[in-house]
Design an enzyme around this catalytic site. Structure first.
Site, PDB file in Angstrom:
ATOM      1  N   TYR A  39      45.088  40.755  40.775  1.00 18.74           N
ATOM      2  CA  TYR A  39      45.221  41.200  39.696  1.00 18.74           C
ATOM      3  C   TYR A  39      44.181  40.849  38.680  1.00 18.74           C
ATOM      4  O   TYR A  39      43.635  39.605  38.991  1.00 18.74           O
ATOM      5  CB  TYR A  39      46.706  40.912  39.079  1.00 18.74           C
ATOM      6  CG  TYR A  39      46.965  39.512  39.010  1.00 18.74           C
ATOM      7  CD1 TYR A  39      47.301  38.590  39.828  1.00 18.74           C
ATOM      8  CD2 TYR A  39      46.625  38.873  37.610  1.00 18.74           C
ATOM      9  CE1 TYR A  39      47.372  37.237  39.666  1.00 18.74           C
ATOM     10  CE2 TYR A  39      46.637  37.721  37.401  1.00 18.74           C
ATOM     11  CZ  TYR A  39      47.228  36.716  38.089  1.00 18.74           C
ATOM     12  OH  TYR A  39      47.168  35.466  37.892  1.00 18.74           O
ATOM     13  N   CYS A  40      43.826  41.727  37.480  1.00 13.58           N
ATOM     14  CA  CYS A  40      43.374  40.809  36.277  1.00 13.58           C
ATOM     15  C   CYS A  40      43.816  41.416  35.285  1.00 13.58           C
ATOM     16  O   CYS A  40      45.161  41.218  35.009  1.00 13.58           O
ATOM     17  CB  CYS A  40      41.914  41.429  36.492  1.00 13.58           C
ATOM     18  SG  CYS A  40      41.455  43.224  36.662  1.00 13.58           S
ATOM     19  N   ASP A  41      43.114  42.129  34.451  1.00 10.71           N
ATOM     20  CA  ASP A  41      43.744  42.218  33.143  1.00 10.71           C
ATOM     21  C   ASP A  41      43.461  43.615  32.388  1.00 10.71           C
ATOM     22  O   ASP A  41      42.117  43.792  32.326  1.00 10.71           O
ATOM     23  CB  ASP A  41      43.608  41.183  32.173  1.00 10.71           C
ATOM     24  CG  ASP A  41      44.568  41.360  30.745  1.00 10.71           C
ATOM     25  OD1 ASP A  41      44.498  40.480  29.894  1.00 10.71           O
ATOM     26  OD2 ASP A  41      45.546  42.007  30.966  1.00 10.71           O
TER      27      ASP A  41
END
Lengths: 167, 158
Positions: free
Chosen positions: A117-119
């Site tokens: 995941y990142c953002d």
């Protein structure tokens, strides 16, 4: 400035601007038609993220977390990871991939369930990390789209600090 | 025609002339240079536009197709010195828009760490955001100076 001259320069500006716009539309469309790597005019295939087949929803990711069988990988820079990350997540910033991958992934089996995941909706780090991990031989790598924000937005538990962070 | 107009005009200032030619040649070259990559790799440019999250998705491709050619025309016009009021106006319009888009995204905290502005992730990209801002600021300043030199000339014979 004489009134008449100001009108002249304004009208010059207007027709020249119009001509330039017209020419660029014509040139752009023409070249786009002729070339082999042209874009579809109203399409958005360039905008779609690769790896759409390998995404998980927030509900799925949460369920996996509750089952305790998933490895979360945070693809953002270490500083962001330290400020807050998914519980149990490891930091593997895409920028430091080559350096840290062996250490971070050492104890993770190749058939483990991994979620990167990142953002942000358009963040590409997690997808790229997932692709890289697949190339390394990990068989089940998925991505939580817009990871950090949606996880936090649903008031799910988070952690701070170094956790499993090489830095 | 030029000599007729000159009888009634204030004499030209040579320094202003030199500055005007210098700026338009430099900006013209910049616009031309900026257009090449976008023309060669339209998909990558479309992706960059999309990552700014300002245009609706459906306008991404038209923008990616047309914008580079607008830069070519502006660049040529500035470089060769034709259609000056129009090209200077358009150049400033584009520069203000780029600057606006960049600043707007920095202000709303669009994750500048997310590799959104290039098609490959560059370590330390957050540093280059500041450089883009500075560089665009310099071009914008040049554009404004050129604008006043072209639109507020004392004799308007060009």
């Amino acid at each position: 400035m004489p009134h008449r001259k100001r009108n002249t320069i304004v009208s010059h500006t207007l027709w020249q601007t119009g001509a330039a716009l017209l020419l660029s539309v014509i040139a752009g469309l023409l070249v786009n038609q002729i070339r082999s790597n042209g874009l579809s005019l109203w399409g958005s295939e360039t905008v779609q993220e690769k790896g759409d087949l390998h995404t998980v929803s927030l509900e799925e990711a949460h369920r996996m977390y509750l089952d305790g069988k998933v490895f979360f990988l945070d693809a953002r820079p270490a500083a962001d990871y330290r400020l807050g990350h998914l519980p149990g997540a490891r930091s593997l910033p895409l920028a430091d991939l080559d350096r840290y991958l062996p250490d971070i992934m050492e104890d993770i089996p190749q058939d483990a369930v991994i979620v990167t995941y990142c953002d942000g909706k358009r963040c590409v780090l997690a997808g790229k990390l997932a692709n890289a991990l697949r190339e390394f031989g990990f068989q089940d790598v998925r991505t939580l789209v817009n990871g950090w924000s949606v996880w936090v937005g649903s008031n799910l538990p988070t952690e701070k600090g170094n956790g499993k962070n090489p830095a | 025609m030029t000599s007729d107009m000159k009888i009634h005009q204030v004499p030209e200032r040579p320094a202003a002339n030199i500055l005007r030619v210098l700026i338009r040649v430099i900006l013209g070259a910049v616009f031309l240079y900026a257009s090449f990559d976008k023309i060669i790799q339209p998909a990558a440019f479309a992706k960059t536009i999309a990552n700014y999250q300002i245009l609706p998705d459906i306008l991404t491709h038209p923008a990616a197709i047309i914008l580079p050619w607008l830069e070519v025309i502006i660049g040529l016009a500035l470089l060769l010195g034709f259609w000056l009021p129009g090209s200077v106006f358009l150049a400033n319009l584009l520069l203000v828009s780029f600057m606006g888009a960049l600043s707007f995204n920095m202000a709303r905290g669009l994750n500048i760490y997310c590799g959104c502005f290039t098609s490959t992730v560059v370590p330390g990209e957050e540093i280059s955001m500041g450089w883009y801002l500075l560089r665009d600021g310099i071009f914008l300043t040049m554009g404004f100076i050129l604008f006043s030199l072209v639109f507020f000339r004392k004799d308007l014979s060009e």
